[in-house]
Scaffold this motif. Structure first.
Motif, short mmCIF file in Angstrom:
data_model
loop_
_atom_site.label_atom_id
_atom_site.label_comp_id
_atom_site.label_asym_id
_atom_site.label_seq_id
_atom_site.Cartn_x
_atom_site.Cartn_y
_atom_site.Cartn_z
N GLY A 119 2.82 34.06 -17.63
CA GLY A 119 3.57 34.05 -16.93
C GLY A 119 4.75 34.94 -16.74
O GLY A 119 5.68 34.92 -16.61
N HIS A 120 3.46 35.45 -15.99
CA HIS A 120 4.59 36.72 -14.40
C HIS A 120 4.29 36.57 -13.74
O HIS A 120 4.38 35.46 -12.52
CB HIS A 120 3.40 37.46 -14.95
N LYS A 169 5.33 21.68 -18.97
CA LYS A 169 6.03 21.62 -20.46
C LYS A 169 6.40 23.69 -19.87
O LYS A 169 7.41 23.75 -21.32
CB LYS A 169 4.69 22.00 -21.16
N HIS A 170 5.97 24.11 -19.73
CA HIS A 170 6.25 25.24 -19.64
C HIS A 170 7.82 26.06 -18.59
O HIS A 170 8.37 26.83 -18.46
CB HIS A 170 5.25 26.16 -20.26
N GLY A 171 7.50 25.09 -17.45
CA GLY A 171 8.09 25.66 -16.00
C GLY A 171 7.11 26.95 -15.34
O GLY A 171 6.58 27.31 -16.00
N PHE A 172 8.36 27.36 -14.62
CA PHE A 172 8.16 28.53 -14.04
C PHE A 172 8.82 29.95 -15.22
O PHE A 172 10.28 29.56 -14.79
CB PHE A 172 8.65 28.65 -12.35
N SER A 173 8.72 31.35 -15.10
CA SER A 173 9.27 32.44 -15.37
C SER A 173 10.72 32.36 -14.22
O SER A 173 11.32 33.76 -14.52
CB SER A 173 8.72 33.13 -16.24
N LYS A 182 23.97 34.53 -0.36
CA LYS A 182 22.37 34.56 0.02
C LYS A 182 21.51 33.74 -1.31
O LYS A 182 22.14 33.06 -2.41
CB LYS A 182 22.28 35.78 0.23
N SER A 183 20.21 33.53 -0.92
CA SER A 183 19.03 32.68 -2.99
C SER A 183 18.76 34.67 -3.45
O SER A 183 18.86 36.04 -2.74
CB SER A 183 18.02 32.61 -1.66
N VAL A 184 18.72 33.95 -4.27
CA VAL A 184 18.55 34.95 -5.49
C VAL A 184 17.97 34.63 -6.06
O VAL A 184 17.54 33.38 -6.13
CB VAL A 184 20.02 35.55 -6.37
N THR A 185 16.69 35.22 -7.35
CA THR A 185 15.75 34.67 -7.73
C THR A 185 16.47 35.26 -9.54
O THR A 185 17.88 36.59 -9.41
CB THR A 185 15.21 35.81 -7.80
N LYS A 186 15.89 34.51 -10.28
CA LYS A 186 16.30 35.39 -12.03
C LYS A 186 15.13 34.26 -12.88
O LYS A 186 15.09 33.58 -12.28
CB LYS A 186 18.28 34.94 -11.71
N GLU A 187 15.67 35.71 -14.31
CA GLU A 187 14.21 34.89 -14.96
C GLU A 187 15.03 33.41 -15.84
O GLU A 187 16.18 33.76 -16.22
CB GLU A 187 14.47 36.13 -15.87
N ALA A 188 14.54 33.38 -15.88
CA ALA A 188 14.00 32.02 -16.20
C ALA A 188 14.34 32.04 -17.82
O ALA A 188 13.88 32.91 -18.22
CB ALA A 188 13.69 30.27 -16.03
N PRO A 189 14.44 30.72 -18.72
CA PRO A 189 14.79 31.09 -20.54
C PRO A 189 13.42 31.66 -20.57
O PRO A 189 12.29 30.53 -19.61
CB PRO A 189 15.46 29.63 -20.62
N SER A 190 12.46 31.37 -21.94
CA SER A 190 11.24 31.24 -21.61
C SER A 190 10.56 30.08 -21.85
O SER A 190 9.46 29.83 -21.09
CB SER A 190 10.97 32.09 -23.00
N SER A 191 10.90 29.01 -21.84
CA SER A 191 10.84 27.97 -21.73
C SER A 191 11.60 27.22 -21.06
O SER A 191 12.54 26.99 -20.91
CB SER A 191 10.24 27.11 -23.43
N LYS A 192 11.14 26.15 -19.75
CA LYS A 192 10.88 25.52 -18.29
C LYS A 192 12.75 26.18 -18.26
O LYS A 192 13.63 27.59 -18.20
CB LYS A 192 12.03 24.41 -18.91
#
Ligand code: PAN
Ligand code: ZN
Length: 192
Positions: A119-120, A169-173, A182-192
């Motif tokens: 999940g990294h 089921k789990h999506g990406f983290s 601009k585009s940014v990345t952000k951590e997703a909730p643990s599930s989806k």
């Protein structure tokens, strides 16, 4: 291939847009409606036309789904967003977990999102000419962060298979969303 006497056994590729032609070319179109639960803003998703085309895929069916076969394909992702999240591919692990893949960008601007089994997640920038090696047991998804279509070509083992269920089921983290200009990345909730 006018002006050429060489016959291509697998087909013909147009390097301007990655498009393939030939007898063994297969197609897939992914619409928004087929990506339910994948984008995090469910009310933005519900307000959009489910027939909106998110991306198109072509690949050469070599009919060689054995350990030594290879497949070649291309994907074009339309520009757009669901809420603040950019249009992207569904994403998958390969069903045979040790099977790797090359992606090479033809045009557009994107992020390749990669995720280990643990999940990294991390990203690589995609722009014309960028070449990406996707290791085995690494989920992969492409996000179009630009205003134009994003096109890339891919080559992968024909017996790799696609595991979409783990993503459903789990999506990406990690998610790639629009920030201040601009585009940014952000951590997703643990599930989806
Ligand atoms: C690619 C992908 C293609 C579409 O050919 O299959 O970009 O993405 P999804 O399969 O996640 O819908 C590939 O990675 N093949 O293995
Ligand atoms: Zn793949």
């Amino acid at each position: 291939m006018s002006g050429s006497t060489t016959k291509s056994s697998a087909g013909v590729i147009d390097w301007k847009n990655g498009l393939l032609s030939g007898p063994n070319v297969r197609h897939k179109t992914k619409t928004l409606g087929e990506m339910e639960g994948i984008f995090h803003d469910s009310s933005a998703f519900a307000s959009m036309d489910p027939n909106t085309v998110i991306y198109r895929v072509q690949w050469i069916d070599t009919a060689a789904a054995d350990e030594s076969g290879l497949l070649w394909g291309n994907t074009t992702i339309e520009p757009g967003r669901v809420g603040d999240e950019f249009f992207m591919t569904y994403g998958h692990f390969h069903a045979k977990s040790d099977r790797c893949e090359f992606y090479a960008t033809i045009s557009g601007s994107g992020r390749l999102v990669l995720m280990s089994r643990e999940g990294h997640s991390w990203t690589e920038d995609m722009c014309a000419g960028s070449l990406h090696y996707i290791h085995g047991d690494t989920a992969h998804r492409v996000v179009n962060v630009g205003d134009d279509p994003l096109t890339f070509v891919a080559c992968w083992p024909s017996d790799a298979g696609h595991d979409y269920e783990s993503i459903a089921k789990h999506g990406f983290s990690l998610r790639v969303v629009a920030g201040q200009g601009k585009s940014v990345t952000k951590e997703a909730p643990s599930s989806k």
